[in-house]
Design a protein around this motif. Structure first.
Motif, PDB file in Angstrom:
ATOM      1  N   ALA A  93       0.833  -1.201   0.000  1.00 12.16           N
ATOM      2  CA  ALA A  93       0.000   0.000   0.000  1.00 12.16           C
ATOM      3  C   ALA A  93       0.867   1.250   0.000  1.00 12.16           C
ATOM      4  CB  ALA A  93      -0.936  -0.001   1.205  1.00 12.16           C
ATOM      5  N   GLY A  94       1.989   1.203   0.719  1.00  8.66           N
ATOM      6  CA  GLY A  94       2.901   2.332   0.739  1.00  8.66           C
ATOM      7  C   GLY A  94       3.514   2.592  -0.620  1.00  8.66           C
ATOM      8  N   LEU A  95       3.850   1.526  -1.353  1.00  6.46           N
ATOM      9  CA  LEU A  95       4.353   1.699  -2.722  1.00  6.46           C
ATOM     10  C   LEU A  95       3.301   2.357  -3.607  1.00  6.46           C
ATOM     11  CD1 LEU A  95       6.246  -1.643  -3.452  1.00  6.46           C
ATOM     12  CD2 LEU A  95       7.218   0.664  -3.503  1.00  6.46           C
ATOM     13  N   ALA A  96       2.058   1.913  -3.471  1.00  5.78           N
ATOM     14  CA  ALA A  96       0.975   2.535  -4.244  1.00  5.78           C
ATOM     15  C   ALA A  96       0.833   4.010  -3.884  1.00  5.78           C
ATOM     16  CB  ALA A  96      -0.336   1.795  -3.983  1.00  5.78           C
ATOM     17  N   ASP A  97       1.035   4.340  -2.616  1.00  3.73           N
ATOM     18  CA  ASP A  97       0.947   5.728  -2.178  1.00  3.73           C
ATOM     19  C   ASP A  97       2.050   6.569  -2.808  1.00  3.73           C
ATOM     20  OD1 ASP A  97      -0.290   7.701  -0.296  1.00  3.73           O
ATOM     21  OD2 ASP A  97       1.743   7.713   0.540  1.00  3.73           O
ATOM     22  N   VAL A  98       3.255   6.008  -2.915  1.00  4.20           N
ATOM     23  CA  VAL A  98       4.345   6.728  -3.588  1.00  4.20           C
ATOM     24  C   VAL A  98       3.985   6.983  -5.052  1.00  4.20           C
ATOM     25  CG1 VAL A  98       6.748   6.606  -4.336  1.00  4.20           C
ATOM     26  CG2 VAL A  98       6.126   5.837  -2.044  1.00  4.20           C
ATOM     27  N   VAL A  99       3.453   5.977  -5.720  1.00  8.99           N
ATOM     28  CA  VAL A  99       3.055   6.130  -7.124  1.00  8.99           C
ATOM     29  C   VAL A  99       2.039   7.259  -7.276  1.00  8.99           C
ATOM     30  CG1 VAL A  99       1.898   5.017  -9.073  1.00  8.99           C
ATOM     31  CG2 VAL A  99       3.522   3.716  -7.671  1.00  8.99           C
ATOM     32  N   ALA A 100       1.072   7.295  -6.375  1.00  5.61           N
ATOM     33  CA  ALA A 100      -0.022   8.261  -6.479  1.00  5.61           C
ATOM     34  C   ALA A 100       0.401   9.682  -6.139  1.00  5.61           C
ATOM     35  CB  ALA A 100      -1.170   7.835  -5.575  1.00  5.61           C
ATOM     36  N   THR A 101       1.458   9.848  -5.344  1.00  8.22           N
ATOM     37  CA  THR A 101       1.803  11.186  -4.853  1.00  8.22           C
ATOM     38  C   THR A 101       3.097  11.750  -5.422  1.00  8.22           C
ATOM     39  OG1 THR A 101       2.934  10.219  -2.922  1.00  8.22           O
ATOM     40  CG2 THR A 101       0.600  10.788  -2.670  1.00  8.22           C
ATOM     41  N   ALA A 102       3.910  10.939  -6.098  1.00  6.60           N
ATOM     42  CA  ALA A 102       5.210  11.407  -6.591  1.00  6.60           C
ATOM     43  C   ALA A 102       5.049  12.493  -7.642  1.00  6.60           C
ATOM     44  CB  ALA A 102       6.004  10.240  -7.158  1.00  6.60           C
ATOM     45  N   ASP A 103       5.854  13.555  -7.538  1.00  8.06           N
ATOM     46  CA  ASP A 103       5.842  14.627  -8.537  1.00  8.06           C
ATOM     47  C   ASP A 103       6.585  14.232  -9.808  1.00  8.06           C
ATOM     48  OD1 ASP A 103       4.392  16.561  -7.050  1.00  8.06           O
ATOM     49  OD2 ASP A 103       6.180  17.012  -5.870  1.00  8.06           O
ATOM     50  N   ASP A 104       7.619  13.420  -9.674  1.00  8.52           N
ATOM     51  CA  ASP A 104       8.445  13.015 -10.809  1.00  8.52           C
ATOM     52  C   ASP A 104       7.821  11.799 -11.491  1.00  8.52           C
ATOM     53  OD1 ASP A 104      10.362  11.948 -12.516  1.00  8.52           O
ATOM     54  OD2 ASP A 104      12.043  12.469 -11.214  1.00  8.52           O
ATOM     55  N   PRO A 105       7.378  11.918 -12.752  1.00  6.65           N
ATOM     56  CA  PRO A 105       6.721  10.795 -13.431  1.00  6.65           C
ATOM     57  C   PRO A 105       7.610   9.557 -13.541  1.00  6.65           C
ATOM     58  CG  PRO A 105       6.330  12.836 -14.617  1.00  6.65           C
ATOM     59  CD  PRO A 105       7.353  13.147 -13.572  1.00  6.65           C
ATOM     60  N   ARG A 106       8.917   9.759 -13.752  1.00  8.92           N
ATOM     61  CA  ARG A 106       9.816   8.597 -13.863  1.00  8.92           C
ATOM     62  C   ARG A 106       9.919   7.864 -12.521  1.00  8.92           C
ATOM     63  NH1 ARG A 106      14.251   6.821 -16.881  1.00  8.92           N
ATOM     64  NH2 ARG A 106      14.777   4.760 -16.054  1.00  8.92           N
ATOM     65  N   PHE A 107      10.032   8.618 -11.441  1.00  6.66           N
ATOM     66  CA  PHE A 107      10.092   8.036 -10.100  1.00  6.66           C
ATOM     67  C   PHE A 107       8.818   7.247  -9.821  1.00  6.66           C
ATOM     68  CE2 PHE A 107       9.945   8.433  -5.358  1.00  6.66           C
ATOM     69  CZ  PHE A 107      11.182   7.871  -5.061  1.00  6.66           C
ATOM     70  N   ALA A 108       7.677   7.824 -10.191  1.00  5.15           N
ATOM     71  CA  ALA A 108       6.396   7.144  -9.984  1.00  5.15           C
ATOM     72  C   ALA A 108       6.307   5.872 -10.822  1.00  5.15           C
ATOM     73  CB  ALA A 108       5.249   8.090 -10.324  1.00  5.15           C
ATOM     74  N   GLN A 109       6.736   5.941 -12.087  1.00  6.19           N
ATOM     75  CA  GLN A 109       6.651   4.783 -12.972  1.00  6.19           C
ATOM     76  C   GLN A 109       7.557   3.652 -12.496  1.00  6.19           C
ATOM     77  OE1 GLN A 109       4.519   4.462 -15.842  1.00  6.19           O
ATOM     78  NE2 GLN A 109       5.116   2.352 -15.374  1.00  6.19           N
ATOM     79  N   ASP A 110       8.744   3.992 -12.024  1.00  4.90           N
ATOM     80  CA  ASP A 110       9.644   2.966 -11.496  1.00  4.90           C
ATOM     81  C   ASP A 110       9.003   2.242 -10.307  1.00  4.90           C
ATOM     82  OD1 ASP A 110      11.649   3.367 -13.348  1.00  4.90           O
ATOM     83  OD2 ASP A 110      12.763   4.787 -12.090  1.00  4.90           O
ATOM     84  N   HIS A 111       8.367   3.007  -9.417  1.00  2.95           N
ATOM     85  CA  HIS A 111       7.691   2.396  -8.267  1.00  2.95           C
ATOM     86  C   HIS A 111       6.489   1.563  -8.717  1.00  2.95           C
ATOM     87  CE1 HIS A 111      10.102   5.015  -5.668  1.00  2.95           C
ATOM     88  NE2 HIS A 111       9.714   4.255  -4.674  1.00  2.95           N
ATOM     89  N   LEU A 112       5.795   2.019  -9.766  1.00  2.00           N
ATOM     90  CA  LEU A 112       4.648   1.268 -10.257  1.00  2.00           C
ATOM     91  C   LEU A 112       5.096  -0.070 -10.859  1.00  2.00           C
ATOM     92  CD1 LEU A 112       1.660   1.007 -10.899  1.00  2.00           C
ATOM     93  CD2 LEU A 112       2.049   2.340 -12.986  1.00  2.00           C
ATOM     94  N   ASP A 113       6.178  -0.047 -11.626  1.00  2.00           N
ATOM     95  CA  ASP A 113       6.690  -1.292 -12.208  1.00  2.00           C
ATOM     96  C   ASP A 113       7.110  -2.267 -11.098  1.00  2.00           C
ATOM     97  OD1 ASP A 113       6.281  -0.201 -14.690  1.00  2.00           O
ATOM     98  OD2 ASP A 113       8.365   0.393 -14.993  1.00  2.00           O
ATOM     99  N   LEU A 114       7.759  -1.732 -10.061  1.00  2.00           N
ATOM    100  CA  LEU A 114       8.159  -2.572  -8.935  1.00  2.00           C
ATOM    101  C   LEU A 114       6.928  -3.122  -8.220  1.00  2.00           C
ATOM    102  CD1 LEU A 114      10.314  -3.684  -7.000  1.00  2.00           C
ATOM    103  CD2 LEU A 114      10.240  -1.476  -5.793  1.00  2.00           C
ATOM    104  N   LEU A 115       5.928  -2.285  -8.009  1.00  2.08           N
ATOM    105  CA  LEU A 115       4.691  -2.720  -7.352  1.00  2.08           C
ATOM    106  C   LEU A 115       4.016  -3.816  -8.157  1.00  2.08           C
ATOM    107  CD1 LEU A 115       2.495  -2.332  -5.161  1.00  2.08           C
ATOM    108  CD2 LEU A 115       1.535  -0.512  -6.593  1.00  2.08           C
ATOM    109  N   ASP A 116       4.011  -3.663  -9.466  1.00  2.00           N
ATOM    110  CA  ASP A 116       3.400  -4.663 -10.344  1.00  2.00           C
ATOM    111  C   ASP A 116       4.079  -6.016 -10.161  1.00  2.00           C
ATOM    112  OD1 ASP A 116       1.673  -5.635 -12.217  1.00  2.00           O
ATOM    113  OD2 ASP A 116       2.272  -4.284 -13.810  1.00  2.00           O
ATOM    114  N   ARG A 117       5.410  -6.007 -10.135  1.00  5.89           N
ATOM    115  CA  ARG A 117       6.147  -7.266  -9.971  1.00  5.89           C
ATOM    116  C   ARG A 117       5.896  -7.877  -8.598  1.00  5.89           C
ATOM    117  NH1 ARG A 117      10.185  -3.986 -12.277  1.00  5.89           N
ATOM    118  NH2 ARG A 117      11.320  -3.851 -10.291  1.00  5.89           N
ATOM    119  N   LEU A 118       5.908  -7.042  -7.566  1.00  4.18           N
ATOM    120  CA  LEU A 118       5.744  -7.556  -6.208  1.00  4.18           C
ATOM    121  C   LEU A 118       4.338  -8.091  -5.952  1.00  4.18           C
ATOM    122  CD1 LEU A 118       7.790  -4.907  -4.201  1.00  4.18           C
ATOM    123  CD2 LEU A 118       8.375  -7.304  -4.596  1.00  4.18           C
ATOM    124  N   CYS A 119       3.345  -7.519  -6.602  1.00  2.77           N
ATOM    125  CA  CYS A 119       1.978  -8.018  -6.456  1.00  2.77           C
ATOM    126  C   CYS A 119       1.838  -9.438  -6.992  1.00  2.77           C
ATOM    127  CB  CYS A 119       0.982  -7.096  -7.165  1.00  2.77           C
ATOM    128  SG  CYS A 119       0.543  -5.612  -6.239  1.00  2.77           S
TER     129      CYS A 119
END
Length: 312
Positions: A282-308
């Motif tokens: 949930a914390g990773l999803a929160d980073v994705v939703a709140t990050a200002d930097d699109p690349r930073f958010a996308q990297d966290h989203l890709d990681l979240l996808d794998r971890l799910c």
């Protein structure tokens, strides 16, 4: 700007090009320090003023032991028609500075001391409920918040279903409780700065997850790609966020420390310890939703996808 900073020595702390960009400077003019945060956009102006109002409200709403660690609002100014927030400087060294010292994160004792200091301060912050009991916001809203900006992982809702049903009282929340915002002196948290994302009645698990994830994120920072990370058996500097994957799925002293930190917070707040991995997802999803930097958010989203896909 010159009139606002006064005649003392000035050190620029931070500046950015984000939509809510601000310039932060420290003014040294005598025995004390002043921190001046200047908005550079209309969006940043809203954030700066909101932070000032929150800090003023926390002087009466935050637990007494926490108030000494908060920036004191000294006043406001204006630069080119945009507001500036002036606060008193807080003693301490950012935890991030020690984190990047030679082999700091390779030593179990030093890392455990960082987690203990962070946990002690969070326990004080969250000791008094400030809002009604409700489902864990960070989990209950995760899919919708991620989907509003990107595509939510297919299994995210299922992974967070049990955590989303847990009800906890609201508490004061910092919102960005990571190493760079935590000031320490002799192993104790003496200040926490940058309350831009703070709430008087927030989700207490947000700060728990943000600290653990930010600590794990940079474990491999000083290791060449593909090499083993010193002090962490089974961890290699491979791809984005290997330390986070290690924390959730690996074995050894660091994953055990992360589990103890998150599970301990769940138990303190009255929730099941077994949901510690769900808190981090949930914390990773929160980073994705709140990050200002699109690349930073996308990297966290890709990681979240794998971890799910692989998280038990």
């Amino acid at each position: 700007m010159r009139e606002l900073l006064g005649g003392g020595s000035v050190a620029l702390l931070a500046g950015s090009r984000d939509p809510n960009a601000k310039v932060t400077a420290v003014v040294m003019d005598g025995p004390g320090l002043r921190v001046v945060k200047v908005a550079t956009t209309e969006e940043a102006a809203r954030v700066v003023l909101a932070e000032g109002r929150l800090l003023e409200e926390l002087t009466t709403r935050a637990p007494e032991a926490v108030r000494r660690t908060l920036p004191e609002v000294l006043g406001y100014g204006e630069v080119d028609g945009l507001p500036a927030l002036i606060t008193r400087g807080i003693p301490g060294t950012p935890m991030l500075a020690d984190y990047h010292l030679w082999r700091h994160v390779a030593r179990r004792r030093r890392v455990a001391a960082d987690f203990a200091a962070a946990a002690t301060w969070l326990g004080l912050l969250q000791s008094a409920p400030t809002g009604p009991t409700r489902p864990v916001t960070m989990a209950a809203e995760a899919v919708d918040r991620v989907a509003a900006k990107y595509r939510a992982p297919d299994r995210l809702a299922a992974k967070l279903e049990e955590l989303a049903a847990v009800e906890l009282p609201g508490t004061v929340s910092h919102g960005d409780y990571w190493l760079g915002n935590i000031l320490v002196t002799r192993g104790r948290v003496t200040g926490v700065v940058d309350w831009e994302a703070g709430e008087v009645d927030g989700d207490p698990l947000r700060d728990v997850a943000r600290f653990a994830l930010s600590y794990a994120l940079y474990l491999h920072r000083h290791t060449p790609p593909g090499r083993r990370v010193a002090g962490h058996p089974g961890l290699r500097a491979d791809g984005f966020g290997p330390g986070i994957s290690h924390a959730l799925l690996g074995a050894g002293w660091f994953p055990a420390l992360v589990e103890r930190f998150v599970a301990g917070a769940l138990e303190r707040l009255g929730a099941p310890r077994r949901l510690w991995r769900a808190v981090l997802l949930a914390g990773l999803a929160d980073v994705v939703a709140t990050a200002d930097d699109p690349r930073f958010a996308q990297d966290h989203l890709d990681l979240l996808d794998r971890l799910c896909e692989v998280t038990p």
